[in-house]
Design a protein around this motif. Sequence first.
Motif, mmCIF file in Angstrom:
data_model
loop_
_atom_site.group_PDB
_atom_site.id
_atom_site.type_symbol
_atom_site.label_atom_id
_atom_site.label_comp_id
_atom_site.label_asym_id
_atom_site.label_seq_id
_atom_site.Cartn_x
_atom_site.Cartn_y
_atom_site.Cartn_z
ATOM 1 N N GLY A 1 0.799 -1.248 0.010
ATOM 2 C CA GLY A 1 -0.064 -0.100 -0.096
ATOM 3 C C GLY A 1 0.891 1.122 0.035
ATOM 4 O O GLY A 1 0.602 2.089 -0.658
ATOM 5 N N SER A 2 2.043 1.289 0.823
ATOM 6 C CA SER A 2 2.797 2.692 1.055
ATOM 7 C C SER A 2 3.571 2.616 -0.425
ATOM 8 O O SER A 2 3.785 3.660 -0.876
ATOM 9 N N THR A 3 3.993 1.777 -1.044
ATOM 10 C CA THR A 3 4.801 1.673 -2.167
ATOM 11 C C THR A 3 3.626 1.886 -3.389
ATOM 12 O O THR A 3 4.227 2.869 -4.260
ATOM 13 N N GLN A 4 2.529 1.809 -3.139
ATOM 14 C CA GLN A 4 1.435 2.289 -4.253
ATOM 15 C C GLN A 4 1.254 3.648 -4.013
ATOM 16 O O GLN A 4 1.347 4.577 -5.129
ATOM 17 N N CYS A 5 1.541 4.146 -2.737
ATOM 18 C CA CYS A 5 1.510 5.624 -2.544
ATOM 19 C C CYS A 5 2.423 6.431 -2.978
ATOM 20 O O CYS A 5 2.343 7.469 -3.640
ATOM 21 N N PHE A 6 3.750 5.817 -2.972
ATOM 22 C CA PHE A 6 4.988 6.318 -3.533
ATOM 23 C C PHE A 6 4.742 6.551 -4.828
ATOM 24 O O PHE A 6 5.354 7.443 -5.841
ATOM 25 N N LEU A 7 4.288 5.282 -5.515
ATOM 26 C CA LEU A 7 4.354 5.364 -7.141
ATOM 27 C C LEU A 7 3.291 6.368 -7.752
ATOM 28 O O LEU A 7 3.738 6.833 -8.606
ATOM 29 N N TYR A 8 1.993 6.452 -7.058
ATOM 30 C CA TYR A 8 1.331 7.431 -7.482
ATOM 31 C C TYR A 8 1.856 9.012 -7.670
ATOM 32 O O TYR A 8 1.637 9.975 -8.533
ATOM 33 N N THR A 9 2.814 9.129 -6.357
ATOM 34 C CA THR A 9 3.388 10.586 -6.603
ATOM 35 C C THR A 9 4.614 10.379 -7.812
ATOM 36 O O THR A 9 4.600 11.621 -8.342
ATOM 37 N N LEU A 10 5.129 9.328 -7.930
ATOM 38 C CA LEU A 10 6.026 9.351 -9.293
ATOM 39 C C LEU A 10 5.228 9.523 -10.500
ATOM 40 O O LEU A 10 5.792 10.281 -11.347
ATOM 41 N N VAL B 1 3.245 9.881 5.524
ATOM 42 C CA VAL B 1 3.388 9.238 4.424
ATOM 43 C C VAL B 1 2.519 9.823 3.314
ATOM 44 O O VAL B 1 2.704 10.301 2.171
ATOM 45 N N ALA B 2 1.362 9.767 3.918
ATOM 46 C CA ALA B 2 -0.028 9.850 2.905
ATOM 47 C C ALA B 2 0.016 11.548 2.671
ATOM 48 O O ALA B 2 -0.235 11.750 1.466
ATOM 49 N N ALA B 3 0.198 12.219 3.748
ATOM 50 C CA ALA B 3 -0.069 13.814 3.453
ATOM 51 C C ALA B 3 1.097 14.207 2.603
ATOM 52 O O ALA B 3 0.933 15.042 1.643
ATOM 53 N N SER B 4 2.602 13.963 2.825
ATOM 54 C CA SER B 4 3.551 14.095 1.635
ATOM 55 C C SER B 4 3.258 13.959 0.697
ATOM 56 O O SER B 4 3.321 14.662 -0.428
ATOM 57 N N CYS B 5 2.946 12.528 0.219
ATOM 58 C CA CYS B 5 2.743 12.168 -1.141
ATOM 59 C C CYS B 5 1.406 12.914 -1.649
ATOM 60 O O CYS B 5 1.565 13.422 -2.696
ATOM 61 N N PHE B 6 0.407 13.128 -0.945
ATOM 62 C CA PHE B 6 -0.717 13.803 -1.500
ATOM 63 C C PHE B 6 -0.437 15.266 -1.859
ATOM 64 O O PHE B 6 -0.805 15.934 -2.840
ATOM 65 N N MET B 7 0.346 15.960 -1.126
ATOM 66 C CA MET B 7 0.792 17.091 -1.249
ATOM 67 C C MET B 7 1.411 17.272 -2.478
ATOM 68 O O MET B 7 1.327 18.430 -3.189
ATOM 69 N N LEU B 8 2.393 16.467 -2.664
ATOM 70 C CA LEU B 8 3.145 16.596 -3.957
ATOM 71 C C LEU B 8 2.488 16.443 -5.218
ATOM 72 O O LEU B 8 2.837 17.018 -6.184
ATOM 73 N N ILE B 9 1.572 15.273 -4.918
ATOM 74 C CA ILE B 9 0.685 15.154 -6.015
ATOM 75 C C ILE B 9 -0.333 16.486 -6.553
ATOM 76 O O ILE B 9 -0.129 16.984 -7.629
ATOM 77 N N LEU B 10 -0.888 17.043 -5.334
ATOM 78 C CA LEU B 10 -1.738 18.218 -5.537
ATOM 79 C C LEU B 10 -0.609 19.366 -6.132
ATOM 80 O O LEU B 10 -1.009 20.104 -7.234
#
Length: 318
Positions: free
Chosen positions: A113-122, A211-220
């Motif tokens: 799940g966390s790998t997927q989170c990082f992947l969405y950011t990439l 993890v979630a907030a950092s990835c989500f903010m980078l995506i936004l």
Amino acid sequence: MRKTKNTSLDTVVTEFILLGLSHPPHLRTLLFLVFFILYILTQLGNLLILLTVRADPKLHARPMYILLGVLSFLDMWLSSVIVPRIFLNFTPASRAVPFGGCVAQLYFFHFLGSTQCFLYTLMAYDRYLAICRPLRYSVLMNGRLCTVLVAGAWVAGSIHGSIQATLTFRLPYCGPNQVDYFFCDIPAVLRLACADTTVNELVTFVDIGVVAASCFMLILLSYANIVHAILKIRTADGRRRAFSTCGSHLTVVTIYYVPCIFIYLRAGSKSPLDGAVAVFYTVVTPFLNPLIYTLRNQEVKSALKRLTAGPGTVNENK
């Protein structure tokens, strides 16, 4: 916060009983079929995406589709960690899970799940470079760098999963052993611990929250820049094509993050909706990803047509 239970620490839990999803008894067969079919379709859909990206030379050399192939691979494994246990709970089979099996399920769920989170950011970063830095895209994002970034996402995910599993199962479990959930996840398992879980709940909130907030903010942030760049495109067709390349990813990110935030960022609280929300991001999202990427992505649809047409038809079209 959870207080220490007055249960003898001499009793050690060797297995957990997954209570599963609450359901009317007369719907048991129907629910088994629904989850079983969803699982099979999830595996077939993601496998089709994976094979299409691998087989089509126009796709497997491009970072965007390398990332899509990795996402499909993750969805197949994430679904396999969770869904078989769900539909088995609708059968007479035992609901018992060995202690080690529960540890493994929690670890792999948070690892994947966390790998997927990082992947969405990439994937968001890749779209940002493609739209906002098109002239330097091939330098800033190439196959080699994409491979390194994906490997980093896997390593970071493994570390995250290890931290969560270690913190959860370092606590004593001395009974009861009935997990009021359909798989071994942190909030449900911590309720059974024979010790104060305040520290665990805090670390879970901070770790997953960061993890979630950092990835989500980078995506936004990536998409804010993307939208700004798209609005500068003069032609309506150009804007439409640019939005279409990002629409699939933005849809997937939304249906992934919203349920995760609902589950993990409420610090120890329990809601009757938890099970339904968790089913959405563990069962429905991996099933929807292939549909979203094939229905909204013209390049993937064209590659599927070339793949199903066969080499003879491809040669004739050349």
